[in-house]
Design an enzyme around this catalytic site. Structure first.
Site, PDB file in Angstrom:
ATOM      1  N   LYS A 201      13.645  42.507  81.075  1.00 59.40           N
ATOM      2  CA  LYS A 201      13.862  43.670  80.210  1.00 59.40           C
ATOM      3  C   LYS A 201      13.863  44.979  81.014  1.00 59.40           C
ATOM      4  O   LYS A 201      14.740  45.836  80.869  1.00 59.40           O
ATOM      5  CB  LYS A 201      12.764  43.707  79.134  1.00 59.40           C
ATOM      6  CG  LYS A 201      12.644  44.999  78.382  1.00 59.40           C
ATOM      7  CD  LYS A 201      13.795  45.223  77.451  1.00 59.40           C
ATOM      8  CE  LYS A 201      13.790  46.639  76.919  1.00 59.40           C
ATOM      9  NZ  LYS A 201      14.855  46.903  75.999  1.00 59.40           N
ATOM     10  N   CYS A 255      13.835  54.560  76.743  1.00 59.46           N
ATOM     11  CA  CYS A 255      13.956  53.282  77.443  1.00 59.46           C
ATOM     12  C   CYS A 255      14.361  53.487  78.887  1.00 59.46           C
ATOM     13  O   CYS A 255      13.588  53.261  79.813  1.00 59.46           O
ATOM     14  CB  CYS A 255      14.975  52.427  76.740  1.00 59.46           C
ATOM     15  SG  CYS A 255      14.707  52.420  74.967  1.00 59.46           S
TER      16      CYS A 255
HETATM   17  N1  SAJ Z   1      24.046  58.312  79.673  1.00 61.95           N
HETATM   18  C1  SAJ Z   1      24.802  59.025  80.613  1.00 61.95           C
HETATM   19  N2  SAJ Z   1      25.931  58.459  81.115  1.00 61.95           N
HETATM   20  C2  SAJ Z   1      26.360  57.229  80.721  1.00 61.95           C
HETATM   21  C3  SAJ Z   1      25.610  56.504  79.788  1.00 61.95           C
HETATM   22  C4  SAJ Z   1      24.456  57.067  79.273  1.00 61.95           C
HETATM   23  O1  SAJ Z   1      24.443  60.143  80.995  1.00 61.95           O
HETATM   24  O2  SAJ Z   1      27.420  56.801  81.217  1.00 61.95           O
HETATM   25  C5  SAJ Z   1      22.804  58.879  79.114  1.00 61.95           C
HETATM   26  C6  SAJ Z   1      22.820  59.052  77.609  1.00 61.95           C
HETATM   27  O3  SAJ Z   1      23.410  60.235  77.216  1.00 61.95           O
HETATM   28  C7  SAJ Z   1      21.341  59.008  77.278  1.00 61.95           C
HETATM   29  C8  SAJ Z   1      20.797  58.010  78.290  1.00 61.95           C
HETATM   30  O4  SAJ Z   1      21.749  57.963  79.331  1.00 61.95           O
HETATM   31  O5  SAJ Z   1      20.703  60.249  77.486  1.00 61.95           O
HETATM   32  C9  SAJ Z   1      20.531  56.619  77.768  1.00 61.95           C
HETATM   33  O6  SAJ Z   1      21.451  56.270  76.762  1.00 61.95           O
HETATM   34  P1  SAJ Z   1      22.095  54.831  76.549  1.00 61.95           P
HETATM   35  O7  SAJ Z   1      22.999  54.944  75.391  1.00 61.95           O
HETATM   36  O8  SAJ Z   1      22.685  54.327  77.797  1.00 61.95           O
HETATM   37  O9  SAJ Z   1      20.853  53.871  76.271  1.00 61.95           O
HETATM   38  P2  SAJ Z   1      19.608  53.899  75.264  1.00 61.95           P
HETATM   39  O10 SAJ Z   1      18.436  54.497  75.971  1.00 61.95           O
HETATM   40  O11 SAJ Z   1      19.981  54.484  73.956  1.00 61.95           O
HETATM   41  O12 SAJ Z   1      19.341  52.325  75.062  1.00 61.95           O
HETATM   42  C10 SAJ Z   1      19.035  51.507  76.183  1.00 61.95           C
HETATM   43  C11 SAJ Z   1      19.957  50.288  76.201  1.00 61.95           C
HETATM   44  N3  SAJ Z   1      19.854  49.620  77.490  1.00 61.95           N
HETATM   45  C12 SAJ Z   1      20.929  49.334  78.247  1.00 61.95           C
HETATM   46  O13 SAJ Z   1      22.055  49.661  77.971  1.00 61.95           O
HETATM   47  C13 SAJ Z   1      20.649  48.568  79.500  1.00 61.95           C
HETATM   48  C14 SAJ Z   1      19.589  49.353  75.063  1.00 61.95           C
HETATM   49  O14 SAJ Z   1      20.342  48.155  75.151  1.00 61.95           O
HETATM   50  C15 SAJ Z   1      18.088  49.011  75.109  1.00 61.95           C
HETATM   51  O15 SAJ Z   1      17.719  48.219  74.007  1.00 61.95           O
HETATM   52  C16 SAJ Z   1      17.306  50.290  75.031  1.00 61.95           C
HETATM   53  O16 SAJ Z   1      17.674  51.108  76.137  1.00 61.95           O
HETATM   54  C17 SAJ Z   1      15.821  49.926  75.056  1.00 61.95           C
HETATM   55  O17 SAJ Z   1      15.201  49.972  73.993  1.00 61.95           O
HETATM   56  O18 SAJ Z   1      15.310  49.522  76.099  1.00 61.95           O
END
Ligand code: SAJ
Length: 407
Positions: A201, A255
């Site tokens: 995880k 996360c």
């Molecule tokens: N972000 C960027 N650039 C990107 C992608 C995301 O700057 O290309 C930023 C987003 O704006 C945000 C952050 O990263 O601030 C995280 O956002 P996210 O949408 O990538 O992920 P989370 O935190 O909403 O959810 C993640 C997910 N993990 C993965 O994709 C590996 C989700 O599947 C997990 O369940 C969750 O964390 C968790 O609970 O651990």
């Protein structure tokens, strides 16, 4: 019957999903107001499809209580913050929840921890709690770890369709927990041991953090030499084995911005790329502040009060502000004694959480000359023309009006 303990961002949708699929569920949370809200028929946060799922679960008889139930299976989905100083997981809520479960559960019960924990947490923090109470693990109490993978904004769909991992001490317990989750989960459910499930995880979220950091580092490199990072990423991604993510104002949420620290805290000296990635992503809010400063100078703007930040949440179309880059920027401004004037607006945040916060787009835009797009909510994507005539800094690559500045 199962008792889901902790009805937050993960516990609530999970409890509803089980109930909607015919499992008898009682959801427990020590927060009485939250339980009262749920009992009054209302959900506690905004999420696509959650209200509909709530209605289905209610029709199937889900109950909510602030008391733990006597039953043979518990799912613990309580928060696991990290200690900012030591960078280690704070398992206090999990320990307390397990202790409370042990007060009421019968012998032979299974406790499934869903909360994200660092590798070894169940060994270090949960087993001792169970043993101190005089229970024999594997006989009186069975332990399992079933971390979730759902993404805010698409939780309901992903709960059903994502693959999952179940860690357990024995195949038998693992299979029992797998059977339970397959009541709603259509993805593959892999059964392994607890430590592997814990590590997997954290590794998944760390992978994403590192990849976002790479995109953010490229943005900084390209900015320093006046190259278009988005065009470079777009072209590079045509390579069949390259998939660079999108630069942004930083990484928020509970996360991705938290879990990698568990590895840094537990494996100092070994977790090097992981630490650098965290530092790069954490530096982005300050990088945006520097960009604002330069763009203001270029446009002969002197009044920070005429600058507006669009978006307070950590990403688009959710109401979750945990670790959001915008909040990090505002804190940084306070530290540098220049806080308090900048304007802020987010359509998803109805209550006042920061100074100079607006609650409708029109009056926000009236009061600013420069808009910094920090979150790509659909609201602004659909009304980009309203920004015409403003100085625009777009940190999300969503605005294509002439003269838009980028990261
Ligand atoms: N972000 C960027 N650039 C990107 C992608 C995301 O700057 O290309 C930023 C987003 O704006 C945000 C952050 O990263 O601030 C995280 O956002 P996210 O949408 O990538 O992920 P989370 O935190 O909403 O959810 C993640 C997910 N993990 C993965 O994709 C590996 C989700 O599947 C997990 O369940 C969750 O964390 C968790 O609970 O651990």
């Amino acid at each position: 019957m199962i008792n889901v303990v902790g009805l937050g961002y993960i516990g609530l949708p999970t409890a509803l999903m089980f109930a909607a699929h015919g499992v008898e569920v009682v959801g427990t949370d020590y927060n009485k107001t939250l339980v009262d809200t749920l009992n009054a028929g209302k959900t506690t946060f905004e999420e696509e499809g959650l209200d509909e799922l709530f209605l289905e679960a209610a029709a199937k008889g889900i109950r909510f209580s602030h008391e733990y139930q006597r039953t043979d299976l518990y799912i613990v989905a309580v928060p696991t913050p990290y200690d900012k100083a030591s960078k280690k997981v704070d398992a206090g809520f999990v320990e307390k929840a397990v202790e409370d479960v042990l007060e009421v559960c019968p012998k032979g019960a299974t406790i499934v921890v869903e909360s994200t924990v660092s590798p070894g947490t169940i060994d270090k923090h949960v087993r001792p709690v169970v043993e101190e109470k005089g229970f024999v693990i594997g006989e009186d109490i069975h332990l399992a770890h079933a971390p979730e993978r759902i993404i805010p904004g698409n939780m309901v769909y992903e709960l059903k369709h994502n693959s999952r991992t179940i860690g357990a001490d024995s195949r038998e317990v693992g299979e029992k927990v797998r059977a339970l989750y397959s009541s709603f989960c259509q993805g593959e459910i892999v059964v392994t041991d607890i430590r592997t499930a814990e590590m997997t995880k954290v590794v998944e979220n760390t992978f994403r953090d590192i990849n976002i950091a790479f995109a953010n580092e490229l943005a900084k490199i390209c900015r320093s030499d006046n190259m278009d990072v988005y065009e470079i990423i777009r072209i590079a991604n045509k390579h069949p084995r390259v998939n660079i993510l999108t630069p942004g104002p930083g990484v928020g949420g509970h996360c991705i911005s938290v879990d990698p620290w568990f590895l840094v805290g537990d494996y100092p000296g070994l977790a090097n790329i992981i630490l650098s990635a965290r530092k790069i992503n954490d530096s982005m809010p300050d990088f945006v502040l520097e960009r604002i400063h330069h763009i203001m100078q270029e446009n002969h703007m002197t009044d920070v009060g005429r600058v507006g930040l669009y978006g307070l949440t950590y990403k688009e179309n959710v109401d979750d502000m945990r670790e959001s880059p915008t909040l990090q920027m505002l804190q940084s401004m306070e530290r540098h004694l220049c806080g308090g004037q900048i304007k802020v607006y987010d359509p998803y945040v109805a209550r006042d959480v920061v100074r100079n916060q607006y609650h409708d787009l029109e009056s926000f835009l009236q009061d600013v000359d420069m808009v910094v797009l920090l979150v790509g909510h659909d609201e602004i994507k659909e009304h980009m023309e309203k920004l015409k005539g403003k100085v625009i800094l777009d940190t999300r690559h969503i605005c294509f009006l002439d003269g838009t500045y980028r990261l």
